[in-house]
Design an enzyme around this catalytic site. Sequence first.
Site, PDB file in Angstrom:
ATOM      1  N   THR A  16      21.105  12.636   1.476  1.00 48.12           N
ATOM      2  CA  THR A  16      20.532  13.818   2.125  1.00 48.12           C
ATOM      3  C   THR A  16      21.248  14.138   3.424  1.00 48.12           C
ATOM      4  O   THR A  16      21.482  15.313   3.744  1.00 48.12           O
ATOM      5  CB  THR A  16      19.030  13.599   2.386  1.00 48.12           C
ATOM      6  OG1 THR A  16      18.371  13.337   1.147  1.00 48.12           O
ATOM      7  CG2 THR A  16      18.417  14.834   3.018  1.00 48.12           C
ATOM      8  N   LYS A  37      16.826  19.594  -4.714  1.00 45.62           N
ATOM      9  CA  LYS A  37      16.403  18.206  -4.956  1.00 45.62           C
ATOM     10  C   LYS A  37      15.398  18.259  -6.096  1.00 45.62           C
ATOM     11  O   LYS A  37      14.181  18.256  -5.879  1.00 45.62           O
ATOM     12  CB  LYS A  37      15.765  17.631  -3.685  1.00 45.62           C
ATOM     13  CG  LYS A  37      15.261  16.196  -3.809  1.00 45.62           C
ATOM     14  CD  LYS A  37      16.327  15.183  -3.549  1.00 45.62           C
ATOM     15  CE  LYS A  37      15.750  13.781  -3.478  1.00 45.62           C
ATOM     16  NZ  LYS A  37      16.795  12.756  -3.304  1.00 45.62           N
ATOM     17  N   SER A  41      10.515  11.350  -5.266  1.00 45.07           N
ATOM     18  CA  SER A  41       9.339  10.503  -5.060  1.00 45.07           C
ATOM     19  C   SER A  41       9.247  10.189  -3.572  1.00 45.07           C
ATOM     20  O   SER A  41      10.147  10.515  -2.800  1.00 45.07           O
ATOM     21  CB  SER A  41       9.437   9.232  -5.904  1.00 45.07           C
ATOM     22  OG  SER A  41      10.649   8.559  -5.663  1.00 45.07           O
ATOM     23  N   ASP A  54      13.337  14.726   2.351  1.00 42.76           N
ATOM     24  CA  ASP A  54      14.716  15.045   1.983  1.00 42.76           C
ATOM     25  C   ASP A  54      14.828  16.489   1.495  1.00 42.76           C
ATOM     26  O   ASP A  54      15.752  17.219   1.863  1.00 42.76           O
ATOM     27  CB  ASP A  54      15.214  14.089   0.901  1.00 42.76           C
ATOM     28  CG  ASP A  54      15.351  12.665   1.397  1.00 42.76           C
ATOM     29  OD1 ASP A  54      15.356  12.463   2.626  1.00 42.76           O
ATOM     30  OD2 ASP A  54      15.448  11.754   0.561  1.00 42.76           O
ATOM     31  N   GLU A 116      21.096  17.427  -5.250  1.00 43.06           N
ATOM     32  CA  GLU A 116      21.031  16.019  -4.850  1.00 43.06           C
ATOM     33  C   GLU A 116      20.226  15.215  -5.867  1.00 43.06           C
ATOM     34  O   GLU A 116      19.113  15.597  -6.232  1.00 43.06           O
ATOM     35  CB  GLU A 116      20.400  15.890  -3.470  1.00 43.06           C
ATOM     36  CG  GLU A 116      20.342  14.448  -2.974  1.00 43.06           C
ATOM     37  CD  GLU A 116      19.598  14.309  -1.668  1.00 43.06           C
ATOM     38  OE1 GLU A 116      18.893  13.288  -1.505  1.00 43.06           O
ATOM     39  OE2 GLU A 116      19.705  15.204  -0.818  1.00 43.06           O
ATOM     40  N   ALA A 118      18.634  11.329  -7.146  1.00 42.42           N
ATOM     41  CA  ALA A 118      17.707  10.366  -6.552  1.00 42.42           C
ATOM     42  C   ALA A 118      18.283   8.973  -6.779  1.00 42.42           C
ATOM     43  O   ALA A 118      18.697   8.647  -7.891  1.00 42.42           O
ATOM     44  CB  ALA A 118      16.317  10.474  -7.189  1.00 42.42           C
ATOM     45  N   PRO A 213      29.506   8.439  11.192  1.00 37.37           N
ATOM     46  CA  PRO A 213      29.065   7.237  11.920  1.00 37.37           C
ATOM     47  C   PRO A 213      27.542   7.241  12.065  1.00 37.37           C
ATOM     48  O   PRO A 213      26.863   8.183  11.659  1.00 37.37           O
ATOM     49  CB  PRO A 213      29.747   7.418  13.280  1.00 37.37           C
ATOM     50  CG  PRO A 213      29.771   8.906  13.473  1.00 37.37           C
ATOM     51  CD  PRO A 213      29.999   9.489  12.104  1.00 37.37           C
ATOM     52  N   ARG A 214      27.005   6.180  12.661  1.00 35.85           N
ATOM     53  CA  ARG A 214      25.583   6.205  13.002  1.00 35.85           C
ATOM     54  C   ARG A 214      25.377   7.280  14.070  1.00 35.85           C
ATOM     55  O   ARG A 214      26.097   7.329  15.068  1.00 35.85           O
ATOM     56  CB  ARG A 214      25.122   4.835  13.489  1.00 35.85           C
ATOM     57  CG  ARG A 214      25.008   3.805  12.366  1.00 35.85           C
ATOM     58  CD  ARG A 214      24.336   2.523  12.858  1.00 35.85           C
ATOM     59  NE  ARG A 214      25.141   1.863  13.866  1.00 35.85           N
ATOM     60  CZ  ARG A 214      26.153   1.037  13.595  1.00 35.85           C
ATOM     61  NH1 ARG A 214      26.482   0.772  12.353  1.00 35.85           N
ATOM     62  NH2 ARG A 214      26.832   0.460  14.571  1.00 35.85           N
ATOM     63  N   LEU A 215      24.395   8.135  13.840  1.00 34.14           N
ATOM     64  CA  LEU A 215      24.182   9.291  14.700  1.00 34.14           C
ATOM     65  C   LEU A 215      23.053   9.038  15.689  1.00 34.14           C
ATOM     66  O   LEU A 215      21.994   8.537  15.308  1.00 34.14           O
ATOM     67  CB  LEU A 215      23.878  10.530  13.853  1.00 34.14           C
ATOM     68  CG  LEU A 215      24.953  10.902  12.826  1.00 34.14           C
ATOM     69  CD1 LEU A 215      24.467  12.036  11.934  1.00 34.14           C
ATOM     70  CD2 LEU A 215      26.249  11.285  13.524  1.00 34.14           C
TER      71      LEU A 215
END
Length: 240
Positions: A16, A37, A41, A54, A116, A118, A213-215
């Site tokens: 996502t 999507k 679930s 998402d 997207e 799952a 990267p980690r945001l």
Amino acid sequence: MTAYFVTGTDTDAGKTLVASGLLALARRHGLTALGLKPVASGCESTAEGLRNIDALTLQAQSTPTTPYVTINPYTYEPAIAPHLAARRAGEKPTLDALAAHVAEPLAEKRDLTLIEGAGGWRVPLNDDEDLAGLAVHLELPVILVVGLQLGCLNHARLSAEAIRADGLRLAGWVGNLIDPGLSFDEAADEACYRDNLATLERTLDAPCLGIVPRLAVDTPDARARAAADYLTLPTCEELR
């Protein structure tokens, strides 16, 4: 119009985040965009009905605005595999039904449409069909999101092999850094990280559309816009 199916190497690989980032990037370039999507679930009960975070994130990055039910027609509350959640709800979603649901939004022919999945590529839709079968039915090229962590090389290569074995084109891949152990505080960490990326680039045999990267942002909208800074759209020749 170009449509892609977005899958991941595993649950929580960052599908996502990447999909919403690509939609945000398309909007930044003045393109129309839509994120779907079909099955989700782990939905929450709201005044409007079950809603999935998402799917809401994809809806927020879609332009023109699209009704939620178009984006996420199959919603289930338990945060478990979709076919198990559907079974608890007394339902059995099928590939034919999903294809019928996405036919109308695909017919809108926006500049970029992302569907997207799952979980990973082989997540079951029901006892007889996999969700990947929707991409096969629609003959969609696939964007693979690789969750960058220990074990990702095996997961990414197996996913790419399965996608191609199903007769589909791997249009590109995106790396999403999710391993909290990679801090880059030591030169050895950085070297290992770069070696892993080089292995992915060599073995996946598909364009790398970015490394996220980690945001350091929390809201879904902010994360989508931040992720867009690290992504490139699929080839311009396809987006027309």
